[in-house]
Write an enzyme that holds these catalytic residues in place. Structure first.
Site, PDB file in Angstrom:
ATOM      1  N   ASP A 119       3.482   9.453  -1.120  1.00  0.00           N
ATOM      2  CA  ASP A 119       2.364   8.663  -0.615  1.00  0.00           C
ATOM      3  C   ASP A 119       2.099   7.522  -1.580  1.00  0.00           C
ATOM      4  O   ASP A 119       2.227   7.707  -2.795  1.00  0.00           O
ATOM      5  CB  ASP A 119       1.109   9.561  -0.549  1.00  0.00           C
ATOM      6  CG  ASP A 119       0.205   9.190   0.608  1.00  0.00           C
ATOM      7  OD1 ASP A 119       0.257   8.025   1.048  1.00  0.00           O
ATOM      8  OD2 ASP A 119      -0.559  10.058   1.080  1.00  0.00           O
ATOM      9  N   HIS A 133       0.816  -1.221   0.000  1.00  0.00           N
ATOM     10  CA  HIS A 133       0.000   0.000   0.000  1.00  0.00           C
ATOM     11  C   HIS A 133       0.845   1.264   0.000  1.00  0.00           C
ATOM     12  O   HIS A 133       0.342   2.356  -0.259  1.00  0.00           O
ATOM     13  CB  HIS A 133      -0.931   0.005   1.215  1.00  0.00           C
ATOM     14  CG  HIS A 133      -2.015  -1.024   1.113  1.00  0.00           C
ATOM     15  ND1 HIS A 133      -3.328  -0.708   0.890  1.00  0.00           N
ATOM     16  CD2 HIS A 133      -1.975  -2.384   1.175  1.00  0.00           C
ATOM     17  CE1 HIS A 133      -4.058  -1.813   0.829  1.00  0.00           C
ATOM     18  NE2 HIS A 133      -3.257  -2.854   1.001  1.00  0.00           N
TER      19      HIS A 133
HETATM   20  C1  G6P Z   1      -1.006   3.397   6.019  1.00  0.00           C
HETATM   21  C2  G6P Z   1      -0.519   1.974   5.861  1.00  0.00           C
HETATM   22  C3  G6P Z   1      -1.500   0.997   6.490  1.00  0.00           C
HETATM   23  C4  G6P Z   1      -1.780   1.408   7.922  1.00  0.00           C
HETATM   24  C5  G6P Z   1      -2.296   2.842   7.975  1.00  0.00           C
HETATM   25  C6  G6P Z   1      -2.554   3.327   9.408  1.00  0.00           C
HETATM   26  O1  G6P Z   1      -2.122   3.613   5.236  1.00  0.00           O
HETATM   27  O2  G6P Z   1      -0.315   1.662   4.490  1.00  0.00           O
HETATM   28  O3  G6P Z   1      -0.985  -0.309   6.479  1.00  0.00           O
HETATM   29  O4  G6P Z   1      -2.714   0.546   8.533  1.00  0.00           O
HETATM   30  O5  G6P Z   1      -1.311   3.673   7.379  1.00  0.00           O
HETATM   31  O6  G6P Z   1      -1.397   3.215  10.186  1.00  0.00           O
HETATM   32  P1  G6P Z   1      -1.334   2.309  11.483  1.00  0.00           P
HETATM   33  O7  G6P Z   1       0.118   2.254  11.808  1.00  0.00           O
HETATM   34  O8  G6P Z   1      -2.150   3.039  12.494  1.00  0.00           O
HETATM   35  O9  G6P Z   1      -1.918   0.961  11.158  1.00  0.00           O
END
Ligand code: G6P
Length: 499
Positions: free
Chosen positions: A389, A177
């Site tokens: 991003d 992602h």
């Molecule tokens: C990004 C990453 C995700 C992640 C999200 C939130 O979008 O690609 O994998 O879940 O951030 O971050 P966190 O560390 O809170 O899961």
């Protein structure tokens, strides 16, 4: 095509990600409860499983030991949506080293080109391997024939290799992602060969954009001996020894129709009206970001200040609403960023506020979906200006929610979204303070006719390539090994015009 569809519908999807879409919470009275999770991955994948059903395996956001009751509460959280959640238990030490450490103090900054923010601690790497093994064991426990295992994101790059070690031969896919860095940057990673080798245990590796796929291919071509590449277009096949790995670019998206219908509700319409009623006679610029140094929040605030200074006619005519959603606050760099944002907001407000006008409205909390969409609907301009991003779904959500189509998106060249939305958005380099300030001025002065023309293009693109298109195109490449309705997506690269 009939065979393809049958193959896909017979297949049960097992989605695996670090986080589950809900956070399990133990209340003071000992009862278990769930609250919705945040972040682009969760927002994107929830509608996929609601649509197809299946299993979602991940960490439920707690270190409390699970019991029968907590597992029931977890299963109940999505029962009505037609999919099941299965937890992976993590200890606080594992979370510290695997999630905060390896994932968020090494891979996250490195893959966003921020080498100076990396902390290459070898204990993080061993814990990352152990936790990936743990995920693999939980997957194997729930695996049935005809399942398709689809692993998500940088926390879990080793899972396929661990599953292969457990004797699993199934077809597996991986989707990253976040961006994939260029060769020069990837080479800095002390565990570059291990990570690359691990990734090549997947049968299909998906990236967000042609930029990321190009970077990955350059790393693979350079670092792997006797590798050949077959095919052209969005998905190609890497061949080495007896192995074939498909590599493609699949831009993730949102449930366009869901945003349109939420934006059309009376509640959101009233909310949107109320926000503007409270801020009369100004245009609203909106920024919505997770607290993260990759999102370019400080740079954006500086560009806004620059616009107010260089275009004084904007003073008292514009309000900048910046929503920052709390995230990873336990990591020192994130905490420092929060303090710096707050300092800068108060400095700019101190500099420009007049009676009846405060230039920046700053919200540090997550908004519920209706409140968020009300902001999307009412803001004349949205600024999505990350330094880098993977995709950035806020940009797509803003377009989908803008029912009147009379607003404008200012978008970073370095957001994955730029590849898809380059034709309608105002593209900026987020490091160029004056360039961004000029774009703010241009956006605020733009005629309704031009805004509509641009927004129509953006909405048509997001509508056509929505989250269901994304999942179908990935699964068609993964399971049916064919390409479904694939668009040609050009990498966005700025160009100069020579006289
Ligand atoms: C990004 C990453 C995700 C992640 C999200 C939130 O979008 O690609 O994998 O879940 O951030 O971050 P966190 O560390 O809170 O899961």
């Amino acid at each position: 095509m009939a065979d393809t569809r049958n193959n896909l519908s017979r297949t049960r999807l097992i989605i695996v990600s670090n986080r589950l879409p809900v956070v399990l919470k133990k209340e003071k009275d000992g009862r278990w409860n769930t609250v919705p999770g945040s972040g682009g991955l969760v927002t994107a994948l929830a509608p996929v499983l609601r649509d197809r059903g299946g299993l979602w395996i991940g960490w439920p956001g707690t270190f409390e030991a699970f019991d029968k009751k907590s597992e029931e509460v977890l299963e109940g959280a999505t029962r009505d949506s037609g999919f099941t959640l299965k937890p992976v238990a993590l200890t606080s030490e594992e979370l510290e080293k695997y999630y905060f450490g390896f994932a968020n103090e090494i891979i996250w900054p490195l893959f966003h080109d921020l080498l100076s923010q990396c902390k290459f601690d070898p204990t993080y790497w061993s814990c990352y391997q152990e936790v990936n093994r743990k995920f693999a064991r939980v997957i194997k426990e729930h695996l049935a024939s005809d399942d398709y295992i689809w692993i998500h994101d940088y926390h879990l790059m080793n899972v396929a290799q661990e599953l292969r070690g457990l004797g699993v031969k199934d077809n597996m896919g991986f989707f990253l992602h976040i961006p994939f860095p260029s060769l020069d940057i990837f080479l800095k990673l002390p565990w570059r060969f291990q990570i690359l080798r691990s990734l090549l245990n997947y049968n299909l590796i998906g990236f967000q954009t042609p930029r990321d796929r190009r970077n990955f291919m350059q790393c693979a071509r350079t670092l792997i001996k006797d590798l050949s590449v077959q095919g052209k277009g969005q998905v190609v096949t890497l061949r080495f020894g007896a192995r074939n790995v498909r590599v493609g670019a699949f831009p993730i998206s949102i449930d366009f129709r869901e945003f349109v219908s939420l934006a059309s509700t009376q509640g959101v319409t009233n909310g949107a009206w109320y926000i503007h009623e409270q801020l009369p006679n100004v245009q609203i610029i909106l920024g919505v970001d997770r607290l993260d140094y990759t999102k370019g929040i400080l740079e954006r605030l500086e560009a806004f200040r620059n616009a107010l200074l260089r275009y004084p006619e904007l003073q008292e005519k514009v309000v900048f609403v910046q929503v920052v959603v709390p995230s990873r606050c336990e990591i020192p760099k994130y905490h420092e960023l929060k303090i710096e944002i707050e300092r800068l907001v108060s400095e700019i407000n101190g500099q420009f506020t007049r009676s009846g006008w405060v230039p920046i409205h700053y919200l540090f909390r997550s908004l519920d979906r209706s409140e968020l969409v009300a902001y999307y609907r009412t803001a004349e301009v949205a600024m999505v200006t990350p330094l880098k991003d993977g995709m950035n779904l806020i940009a797509k959500e803003y377009c989908a929610s803008s029912l009147e189509e009379d607003c404008i998106l200012i978008l970073s060249e370095f957001a994955g979204t730029a590849a898809q939305l380059q034709k309608g958005a105002l593209l900026v380099n987020p490091h160029d303070k004056e360039g961004v300030a000029d774009a703010i001025y241009k956006a605020l002065k733009m005629s309704t006719g031009e805004r509509r023309q641009r927004m129509k293009k953006l909405r048509a693109s997001v509508k056509r390539h929505d989250i269901y298109w994304w999942v179908d195109s990935f699964l068609d490449a993964a399971i049916a090994k064919r390409l479904y309705n694939f668009p040609i997506m050009e990498e966005y690269l700025p160009q100069i015009e020579m006289a």
